[in-house]
Design a protein around this motif. Structure first.
Motif, PDB file in Angstrom:
ATOM      1  N   PHE A 173       0.798  -1.224   0.000  1.00  0.00           N
ATOM      2  CA  PHE A 173       0.000   0.000   0.000  1.00  0.00           C
ATOM      3  C   PHE A 173       0.838   1.285   0.000  1.00  0.00           C
ATOM      4  O   PHE A 173       0.324   2.338  -0.379  1.00  0.00           O
ATOM      5  N   ALA A 174       2.091   1.205   0.438  1.00  0.00           N
ATOM      6  CA  ALA A 174       2.934   2.406   0.443  1.00  0.00           C
ATOM      7  C   ALA A 174       4.371   1.992   0.143  1.00  0.00           C
ATOM      8  O   ALA A 174       5.245   2.074   1.012  1.00  0.00           O
ATOM      9  N   PRO A 175       4.636   1.541  -1.086  1.00  0.00           N
ATOM     10  CA  PRO A 175       5.944   0.932  -1.386  1.00  0.00           C
ATOM     11  C   PRO A 175       7.140   1.849  -1.182  1.00  0.00           C
ATOM     12  O   PRO A 175       8.163   1.421  -0.646  1.00  0.00           O
ATOM     13  N   GLU A 176       7.038   3.118  -1.585  1.00  0.00           N
ATOM     14  CA  GLU A 176       8.185   4.015  -1.470  1.00  0.00           C
ATOM     15  C   GLU A 176       8.501   4.320  -0.018  1.00  0.00           C
ATOM     16  O   GLU A 176       9.653   4.244   0.411  1.00  0.00           O
ATOM     17  N   ARG A 177       7.470   4.683   0.715  1.00  0.00           N
ATOM     18  CA  ARG A 177       7.694   4.982   2.138  1.00  0.00           C
ATOM     19  C   ARG A 177       8.114   3.721   2.898  1.00  0.00           C
ATOM     20  O   ARG A 177       8.997   3.770   3.758  1.00  0.00           O
ATOM     21  N   ALA A 178       7.491   2.594   2.559  1.00  0.00           N
ATOM     22  CA  ALA A 178       7.828   1.342   3.235  1.00  0.00           C
ATOM     23  C   ALA A 178       9.284   0.966   2.991  1.00  0.00           C
ATOM     24  O   ALA A 178       9.961   0.474   3.899  1.00  0.00           O
ATOM     25  N   ALA A 179       9.771   1.189   1.769  1.00  0.00           N
ATOM     26  CA  ALA A 179      11.163   0.847   1.465  1.00  0.00           C
ATOM     27  C   ALA A 179      12.121   1.622   2.353  1.00  0.00           C
ATOM     28  O   ALA A 179      13.103   1.065   2.863  1.00  0.00           O
ATOM     29  N   LEU A 180      11.836   2.901   2.572  1.00  0.00           N
ATOM     30  CA  LEU A 180      12.698   3.711   3.438  1.00  0.00           C
ATOM     31  C   LEU A 180      12.618   3.247   4.887  1.00  0.00           C
ATOM     32  O   LEU A 180      13.635   3.107   5.575  1.00  0.00           O
ATOM     33  N   VAL A 181      11.397   3.024   5.349  1.00  0.00           N
ATOM     34  CA  VAL A 181      11.209   2.618   6.746  1.00  0.00           C
ATOM     35  C   VAL A 181      11.841   1.255   7.010  1.00  0.00           C
ATOM     36  O   VAL A 181      12.534   1.057   8.025  1.00  0.00           O
ATOM     37  N   LEU A 182      11.632   0.297   6.110  1.00  0.00           N
ATOM     38  CA  LEU A 182      12.159  -1.047   6.329  1.00  0.00           C
ATOM     39  C   LEU A 182      13.674  -1.089   6.216  1.00  0.00           C
ATOM     40  O   LEU A 182      14.332  -1.850   6.924  1.00  0.00           O
ATOM     41  N   THR A 183      14.233  -0.261   5.341  1.00  0.00           N
ATOM     42  CA  THR A 183      15.683  -0.177   5.262  1.00  0.00           C
ATOM     43  C   THR A 183      16.267   0.358   6.571  1.00  0.00           C
ATOM     44  O   THR A 183      17.281  -0.135   7.075  1.00  0.00           O
ATOM     45  N   GLY A 184      15.615   1.378   7.123  1.00  0.00           N
ATOM     46  CA  GLY A 184      16.045   1.903   8.420  1.00  0.00           C
ATOM     47  C   GLY A 184      15.888   0.880   9.519  1.00  0.00           C
ATOM     48  O   GLY A 184      16.736   0.776  10.424  1.00  0.00           O
TER      49      GLY A 184
END
Length: 218
Positions: A173-184
């Motif tokens: 549902f939020a791939p771009e934001r999720a990618a940043l959050v999960l990387t962190g």
């Protein structure tokens, strides 16, 4: 049984190693499909373990103080002691240094090239089998003649998979934001995974030891 499964499921879903691996999986090309394969294999392992236990017990809990009931408690006690010992081993081990960036890039590259089948195999490999074994020894007490038992068993599998499911849905549902959050999140876990592993194993180990000793002596 329900309380024990709740504690075990909560510790499993917060265990850092599968979470770190899953972040790599969903961050790779076609990550959503690889993540789905990871989750299905993870969930399937939990269901398979419960199904095997139910087959062996016939869906009926053994009588109290019977050899099968005592054996289940002894297994839980042994697993609890093992988890406590492993937590102490991780605590005493000299703090490791961060992985070289080249190794990290190589791991990411391998995951980029991995298939969904490889992601599923990784889920099986990273299943915390000692904790799953404790759940299996607890499920020996399950009584399938009660409908609430099915809900408890399904709830355990869902709880033990909830972190992975949440990350997968976040990526949907939020791939771009999720990618940043999960990387962190993965970076944070890389720096704190040893204390997290010690806390998880020690907490569950002490819980299993305490509950098993109480049931064996009461």
């Amino acid at each position: 049984m329900v309380l024990d499964l709740l504690v075990i499921g909560l510790i499993i879903t917060l265990y850092p190693l599968p979470v770190m691996a899953f972040v790599l999986v969903v961050s790779a090309p076609r990550g959503l499909w690889k993540g789905l394969a990871f989750i299905l294999a993870w969930f399937g392992c939990l269901v398979a373990v419960i199904a095997i236990v139910m087959f062996l017990t016939g869906g009926e809990p053994p009588p109290p103080r019977s050899p099968p009931a005592t054996a289940g408690l002894v297994i839980r006690l042994a697993l609890g002691i093992g988890l406590v010992a492993y937590a102490e081993y991780r605590r005493r081990r000299a703090p490791g240094t961060a992985a070289p960036s080249g190794d990290s890039h190589a791991l990411t590259s391998r995951m980029d090239q991995a298939s969904a089948w490889s992601a599923a195999g990784l889920a099986v490999l990273l299943q915390p089998w000692g904790m799953v074994g404790a759940a299996a020894a607890t499920v020996v007490e399950a009584d399938l003649s009660q409908s609430s038992t099915f809900l408890a068993l399904f709830g355990f599998c869902l709880l033990a998979s909830s972190t992975l499911l949440a990350m997968e849905l976040y990526m949907v549902f939020a791939p771009e934001r999720a990618a940043l959050v999960l990387t962190g999140l993965r970076s944070w876990l890389s720096d704190h995974k040893d204390p997290a592993i010690v806390f998880a194993c020690l907490t569950l180990g002490l819980w299993l030891v305490g509950r098993s000793l109480y049931d064996l002596t009461s």
